[in-house]
Design an enzyme around this catalytic site. Structure first.
Site, PDB file in Angstrom:
ATOM      1  N   ASP A 253      32.055  79.096  16.139  1.00 58.60           N
ATOM      2  CA  ASP A 253      32.240  79.897  14.930  1.00 58.60           C
ATOM      3  C   ASP A 253      31.054  80.844  14.828  1.00 58.60           C
ATOM      4  O   ASP A 253      29.902  80.405  14.702  1.00 58.60           O
ATOM      5  CB  ASP A 253      32.294  79.008  13.692  1.00 58.60           C
ATOM      6  CG  ASP A 253      33.549  78.153  13.653  1.00 58.60           C
ATOM      7  OD1 ASP A 253      34.554  78.550  14.265  1.00 58.60           O
ATOM      8  OD2 ASP A 253      33.524  77.079  13.023  1.00 58.60           O
ATOM      9  N   ASP A 412      45.385  77.185   9.444  1.00 57.44           N
ATOM     10  CA  ASP A 412      44.459  76.433   8.588  1.00 57.44           C
ATOM     11  C   ASP A 412      45.233  75.730   7.466  1.00 57.44           C
ATOM     12  O   ASP A 412      45.235  76.181   6.314  1.00 57.44           O
ATOM     13  CB  ASP A 412      43.420  77.381   7.969  1.00 57.44           C
ATOM     14  CG  ASP A 412      42.530  78.029   9.008  1.00 57.44           C
ATOM     15  OD1 ASP A 412      42.121  77.329   9.946  1.00 57.44           O
ATOM     16  OD2 ASP A 412      42.250  79.235   8.885  1.00 57.44           O
TER      17      ASP A 412
END
Length: 562
Positions: A253, A412
């Site tokens: 990330d 998600d």
């Protein structure tokens, strides 16, 4: 530099050539891109010409022909010019493809058409690391105990006892591969012609050895004498997973910290700031350095998820392009990038379509792009439009040009508990869960979120993934907000739920805290890959540790450690 050290690479604007160029440089050769057929080298047995291709067969060969390469290429090959095809470059040597039946290949393998894999018994596309074999000797140092990276939906599928196939291939040396119950052409050789269906530039050290052998004109089989019987047993293909190893993906990330530096970070349920010490963005290292570290540990892929918006930066100068370009210089496995893959209004007011944004990333070294929030918008539009696309979503435009295998959907979802199935519409596909909710609820459905989990939508993960598959996506990256940063293991119910929804590969993500969690996901859900982030960043386990553990449990993995 002498002419024998120059490698000519045909460039028709199809996908990622950066990794191939980097691989050639790594091997000590120089690359010259050929965009005009008039610049093709003089044919000879010592000239190295490579025809790489990715994506849609029709898009590639139509570009090749429209740029005038057909006759010059055929003349080059007929004059004993040395050539290597890669992926769709190999497919170009066939007559045509079921993928684009009106587009014609070079027909070097006469009257043999490419066809699509049967998806009734396995995920399609084939994405992952498979092995090769031959009825006779292999060539160009292809090693039956190594693994090579395949990513395709169409192939030269071999039919047993088929006379037409035998006739088409009678003068060719063939390396074969098996995916599920289908055998197909993995590589071919005849005289001055060599080609692979797999991507050697993305197959780690094993793939680089194949490229090196071609460049040096060494078509001999690999030396297998150094393998012990134990190693042969561990590394041989048992076809327990359709022929593929269990893929381990390292995820980074990436975002800007408060000082403006690009760093790798990791959150707890997507919160990446420290709880103490000034609430700073958690800094776990530099993205390029960590990518190379995980590659050397044996990561089968590296995924960069850009969680920073660069609103005041021209698209062509986005820092992630530099990150990818640098990472591709030392990481010879597939690279995926996510974040900002959509239609973008540039700082000068120019609208840049999503497929052009994706092309920038491909040219910088990415092999796949990951789409998140805009995939949810596309799915909502898909259902509002009577369960069909309109050709304008990033999923559709990118997959049409670069192929389904280039498009990953990053999902998600979060659990929503309910007491009875009647509380939600049937299309939410609620399930009975082993893990009851806070009020004793026995059922749940998985609600999609957007904008990094900050907003929920009236769309289930089941609906989303099915829609995206129909729109042209090739893979699902399945995150889980409830499990993110928990180190308590993957949400196995979620993974099984999505695996039942789609036929494309599914990557398990969120929650891995130890090697057993990877084993559980592979054994209990049949997921196609497992992704880890914090478990690697914290240094608790290396990628190699995970692979050794899986190998000890009888699960096949790619071992290519440096």
């Amino acid at each position: 530099m002498s002419s024998s050290n120059i490698v000519y690479v045909i460039d028709v604007g199809s996908g990622n050539l950066r990794s191939l160029i980097n691989g050639i440089t790594y091997l000590g050769f120089q690359t010259k891109l050929i965009t005009n057929p008039a610049d093709l080298p003089e044919p000879s047995a010592s000239t190295n010409l490579i025809l790489p291709g990715v994506g849609n067969f029709g898009h590639f060969v139509d570009n090749l022909y429209s740029k005038g390469f057909e006759k010059p290429l055929k003349n080059y090959i007929a004059s004993n010019g040395k050539i290597m095809g890669i992926c769709v470059g190999l497919q170009t040597f066939f007559k045509t493809s079921e993928e684009s039946p009106t587009s014609k290949g070079l027909n070097l393998i006469e009257n043999f058409n490419l066809s699509k894999f049967d998806d009734s018994d396995k995920p399609v596309p084939e994405i992952g690391w498979n092995s090769v074999y031959s009825d006779s000797a292999l060539f160009y140092n292809l090693d039956p105990y190594k693994r090579y990276y395949f990513v395709h939906s169409y192939a030269g599928i071999l039919k047993q006892d088929d006379e037409a196939t035998k006739k088409a291939l009678k003068d060719w040396n063939i390396a074969k591969c098996k995916y599920g119950n289908q055998e197909f052409i993995a590589a071919i050789m005849k005289g001055n012609i060599f080609a692979t269906q797999f991507h050697p530039e993305k197959s780690g050290l094993a793939g680089l050895q194949v490229i090196k052998s071609f460049l040096l004109g060494d078509s001999s089989p690999a030396d297998l004498s150094h393998y012990t019987d134990i190693q042969k047993a561990q590394l041989s293909n048992d076809y327990s997973n359709f022929g593929l190893t269990r893929r381990i993906i390292a995820c980074l990330d990436v975002r800007s910290n408060d000082q403006g530096d690009l760093v790798v970070t990791k959150g707890d349920q997507y919160d990446v700031r420290e709880k103490i010490g000034g609430n700073n963005v958690r800094n776990l290292g530099k993205p390029v350095e960590l990518a190379e570290k995980y590659y050397k540990q044996g990561a089968d892929e590296v995924t960069f998820l850009n969680i920073t918006s660069f609103r005041n930066c021209p698209v062509k100068d986005t820092p992630m392009l530099t990150v990818l370009s640098k990472a591709a210089e030392t990481c010879f496995v597939p690279l995926t990038v996510g974040g900002g893959i959509k239609d973008v209004l540039d700082v000068d007011g120019t609208l840049i379509p999503a497929d052009e944004v994706a092309a920038l990333y491909f040219r910088s070294g990415a092999d796949k792009v990951s789409i998140g929030t805009d995939a949810v918008y596309a799915a909502e539009k898909f259902y509002a439009n009577g369960m069909k696309g309109d050709g304008t979503s990033p999923i559709e435009t990118i997959s049409k040009k670069f192929g389904a295998q280039a498009v990953v959907i990053s999902v998600d979802p979060k659990r929503v508990y309910i007491k009875t199935l009647d509380e939600v519409a049937p299309n939410k596909n609620a399930i009975k869960t082993k893990f009851k909710g806070p009020m004793g609820e026995e059922y749940c459905w998985y609600q999609c979120t957007i904008k990094g989990g900050r907003e929920t939508r009236d769309l289930s993960v089941y609906e989303l993934t099915r829609a995206c598959e129909k729109l042209g996506a090739g893979e699902i990256l399945l995150n889980c907000i409830d499990k993110d940063g928990s180190n308590s293991g993957y949400d196995l119910e979620l993974i099984k739920h999505v695996k039942s929804a789609v036929k494309i590969p599914v990557i398990a993500s969120s929650g891995a805290g130890n090697p057993q969690h990877f084993e559980e996901a592979f054994e209990e859900t049949n997921c196609d890959a497992c992704l880890g982030a914090g478990i690697f960043h914290r240094g608790e386990y290396t990628v190699n540790d995970i692979k050794k553990y899986l190998l000890s449990k009888g699960l096949k993995v790619r071992m290519d450690i440096q």
